[in-house]
Design a protein around this motif. Structure first.
Motif, short mmCIF file in Angstrom:
data_model
loop_
_atom_site.label_atom_id
_atom_site.label_comp_id
_atom_site.label_asym_id
_atom_site.label_seq_id
_atom_site.Cartn_x
_atom_site.Cartn_y
_atom_site.Cartn_z
N VAL A 218 9.26 -12.74 13.40
CA VAL A 218 9.06 -13.51 12.22
C VAL A 218 9.07 -15.21 13.01
O VAL A 218 8.27 -15.85 12.38
N GLU A 219 10.12 -15.25 13.70
CA GLU A 219 10.22 -16.68 14.36
C GLU A 219 8.65 -17.04 14.93
O GLU A 219 8.15 -18.21 15.08
N ARG A 220 7.92 -15.99 15.53
CA ARG A 220 6.67 -16.28 16.01
C ARG A 220 5.52 -16.25 14.95
O ARG A 220 4.44 -16.36 15.43
N GLY A 221 6.02 -16.22 13.68
CA GLY A 221 5.06 -16.36 12.73
C GLY A 221 4.67 -14.91 11.99
O GLY A 221 3.70 -15.10 11.13
N VAL A 222 5.07 -13.72 12.06
CA VAL A 222 4.63 -12.57 11.59
C VAL A 222 5.13 -12.54 10.36
O VAL A 222 6.53 -12.63 9.84
N ASN A 223 4.37 -12.17 9.22
CA ASN A 223 4.78 -12.13 7.55
C ASN A 223 4.99 -10.50 7.45
O ASN A 223 3.83 -9.87 7.59
N PHE A 224 6.13 -9.94 7.33
CA PHE A 224 6.15 -8.23 7.22
C PHE A 224 6.22 -8.28 5.66
O PHE A 224 7.02 -8.81 4.81
N LYS A 225 5.32 -7.27 4.99
CA LYS A 225 5.34 -6.73 3.94
C LYS A 225 5.84 -5.03 3.92
O LYS A 225 5.37 -4.23 4.71
N ILE A 226 7.19 -4.99 3.43
CA ILE A 226 7.43 -3.45 3.64
C ILE A 226 7.63 -3.01 2.43
O ILE A 226 7.80 -3.54 1.24
N GLY A 227 7.78 -1.43 2.40
CA GLY A 227 7.57 -0.68 0.96
C GLY A 227 6.32 -0.86 0.59
O GLY A 227 6.37 -0.91 -0.93
N ALA A 228 5.17 -0.88 1.21
CA ALA A 228 3.97 -1.57 0.79
C ALA A 228 2.74 -0.50 1.28
O ALA A 228 2.01 -0.96 2.17
N PRO A 229 2.78 0.82 0.76
CA PRO A 229 1.82 1.67 1.22
C PRO A 229 0.44 1.05 1.06
O PRO A 229 -0.14 0.61 0.11
N ILE A 230 -0.51 1.06 2.12
CA ILE A 230 -1.96 0.65 2.01
C ILE A 230 -2.53 1.54 1.20
O ILE A 230 -2.56 2.88 1.45
N GLN A 231 -3.54 0.91 0.43
CA GLN A 231 -4.22 1.77 -0.42
C GLN A 231 -5.63 1.78 -0.10
O GLN A 231 -6.45 2.92 -0.22
N GLU A 232 -6.20 0.77 0.28
CA GLU A 232 -7.75 0.64 0.62
C GLU A 232 -7.82 -0.51 1.70
O GLU A 232 -7.07 -1.38 1.77
N VAL A 233 -8.75 -0.44 2.47
CA VAL A 233 -9.42 -1.36 3.43
C VAL A 233 -10.63 -1.59 3.27
O VAL A 233 -11.66 -0.72 3.15
N THR A 234 -10.97 -3.04 3.05
CA THR A 234 -12.66 -3.33 2.76
C THR A 234 -12.74 -4.02 4.29
O THR A 234 -11.88 -4.19 5.13
N LYS A 235 -14.04 -4.57 4.34
CA LYS A 235 -14.31 -5.27 5.65
C LYS A 235 -13.57 -6.51 5.86
O LYS A 235 -13.27 -7.07 7.03
N ASP A 236 -13.01 -7.35 4.80
CA ASP A 236 -11.99 -8.43 5.09
C ASP A 236 -10.83 -8.58 4.02
O ASP A 236 -10.45 -9.65 3.74
#
Ligand code: FAD
Ligand code: NAD
Length: 401
Positions: A218-236
């Motif tokens: 997090v200190e290095r800038g990563v934003n975590f989203k938890i309890g967040a199942p991915i539903q779909e991925v598009t090209k962007d």
């Protein structure tokens, strides 16, 4: 009388270690090793190639360095299918080869769980070409930012927060200053997001230890989203569930690291499998086929205590390679095979080159000592399979200065 034929499929951790140990025994058999490439890669360091921290040559060495030509023939080819009832293996370019004993060690592939768009738009990290493709892709997107000023070119989403994702995030955050300077992009516009389905991060570690590691990211800038199942991925864009609605993150780089499955050759060959893994007998052969050993990520070794398979790791694969050599010798001599046993030495997740968190032989470690311990363990196993030459050129000696 002609010699018995032993065929080993795959020169990863499991396959090369079994080869090394079988050769040591001088068993009076004809050994054939089949592998897609003429090199072995240390899959445990793929995230370093994917982030541009190391060139591929640092994590690879030639298969021939382990092959003893007096005992073993090496065939560089791709296994298409195992014909278990004919005791043959079909190769893409060399046709069929036959065996008396077979060691299947074809390793892992990326798991998409059938999520829409994941296979087409997510960048997997499963071998040298795919790891290099991630590095190349990130560089191209950073270059495109300067042409377009579209901030999604500086946005990277890492899907899942397992060890592969965490280790990649550690390395890529180490590399950001270099990328910023190389492409002259604004550091404050870079967006790193990690999306995890489960509500807890790294649940295998005590909460305090996990917090230490996650706080570093997090200190290095990563934003975590938890309890967040991915539903779909598009090209962007990556779409995930947030409560009872869907949200999304825009990103031109989407790294797909939500887990692995065993080689698709296993399913294609009609084995009784689940996600490319076959539950093995105690001696690492498979039910109904006492001449076939399955090891590494294509095998599922049941943990009797919890009734679930032990997670596939290099550590497990290497130990299975040792046992296969002993059990092959026992079978050739008409003796009883032994049951495979495994006691994990521990688990360490790196967070960049100098930090890590983990548990080693019952002790919890964090920071530089954990990072150094991980390198020592890796150097030891590299020495045992690859030998002195591999450890001198590929070993992690940076911890000694
Ligand atoms: P692999 O290492 O995948 O080797 C399989 C071999 O078979 C490869 O050489 C491949 O080219 C070849 N092959 C595949 N298909 C074919 C085919 N059809 N024909 C011919 N050849 C083929 N585990 C740990 O214990 N510690 C760690 O720190 C750790 N870190 C990791 C970091 C990352 C980024 C990843 C992705 C994994 C990590 N793992 C770690 C897990 C570990 O890498 C795997 O469990 C391990 O590689 C499995 O070994 P294997 O021999 O079964 O397969
Ligand atoms: P993993 O299965 O361990 O982690 C995948 C993560 O993705 C999980 O946390 C899972 O909940 C999440 N996920 C799955 N589907 C999702 C979805 N739809 N949306 C959001 N999140 C989702 O896989 P891995 O990290 O690739 O590791 C594979 C194997 O290699 C494991 O056995 C692991 O222990 C081993 N490994 C070990 C190390 C190490 O020891 N340092 C490093 C890397 C990998």
């Amino acid at each position: 009388m002609s010699k018995e034929k032993v065929v080993i499929l795959g020169a990863g951790y499991a396959g090369l270690r079994s080869l090394k140990e079988i050769q040591k025994k001088n068993l009076n058999v004809d050994i054939t090793l089949v592998n897609k490439n003429d090199y072995h890669y240390e899959a445990t360091y793929l995230h370093e190639v994917a982030s541009g921290a190391q060139p591929p040559k640092k994590i690879c060495y030639p298969v021939k360095d382990v092959v003893d030509p007096k005992q073993t023939t090496f065939i560089q080819d791709t296994v298409e299918v195992i014909n278990k009832d004919q005791k043959t293996v079909t190769l893409a370019n060399n046709g069929d080869i036959d065996y008396d004993y077979l060691v299947v060690a074809l390793g892992f592939e990326s798991e998409t769980f059938g999520i829409k768009g994941a296979a087409e738009n997510g960048l997997e990290m499963v071998d040298i070409p795919s790891a290099l493709a991630i590095d190349r892709h990130i560089n191209e997107q950073f270059a495109k930012y300067n042409e377009t000023k579209d901030e999604s070119y500086l946005s990277i989403v890492v899907c899942g927060a397992g060890f592969t994702s965490i280790e990649f995030l550690g390395e890529i955050t180490d590399q950001l200053p270099r990328l910023v300077s190389q492409y002259q992009v604004p550091a404050d516009k870079i967006q790193l997001t990690c999306i995890e389905a489960m509500p807890t991060l790294l649940p295998m570690f005590p909460e305090k230890l996990t917090k230490y590691g996650i706080d570093k990211l997090v200190e290095r800038g990563v934003n975590f989203k938890i309890g967040a199942p991915i539903q779909e991925v598009t090209k962007d864009e990556v779409v995930y569930k947030a409560g009872d609605k869907n949200e999304s993150v825009k990103a031109k780089t989407i790294v797909w690291t939500t887990g692995v499955r065993g080689s698709s050759v296993i399913g294609r060959s009609g084995f009784d499998e689940r996600r490319g893994r076959v539950v093995v007998e105690k001696d690492l052969t498979i039910a109904g086929y006492p001449e076939i050993f399955m090891i590494g990520d294509v095998s599922a070794v049941m943990d009797e205590e919890i009734g679930r398979p032990i997670p596939g790791t290099a550590q497990l694969a290497l130990k299975q390679g040792d046992t296969v050599a002993e059990n092959l010798e026992a079978k050739l001599n008409g003796k009883e095979t032994k049951a495979f046993t495994f006691k994990s030495l521990g688990t360490v997740a790196s967070i960049g080159n100098k930090e890590a968190i983990g548990e080693v032989m019952g002790s919890y470690l964090k920071g530089y000592p954990a990072s150094a311990m991980k390198k020592v363990i890796a150097d030891r196993s590299l020495l045992k399979t690859g030998g002195v030459k591999a450890v001198v050129s590929k070993g992690r000696f940076d911890l000694y200065h």
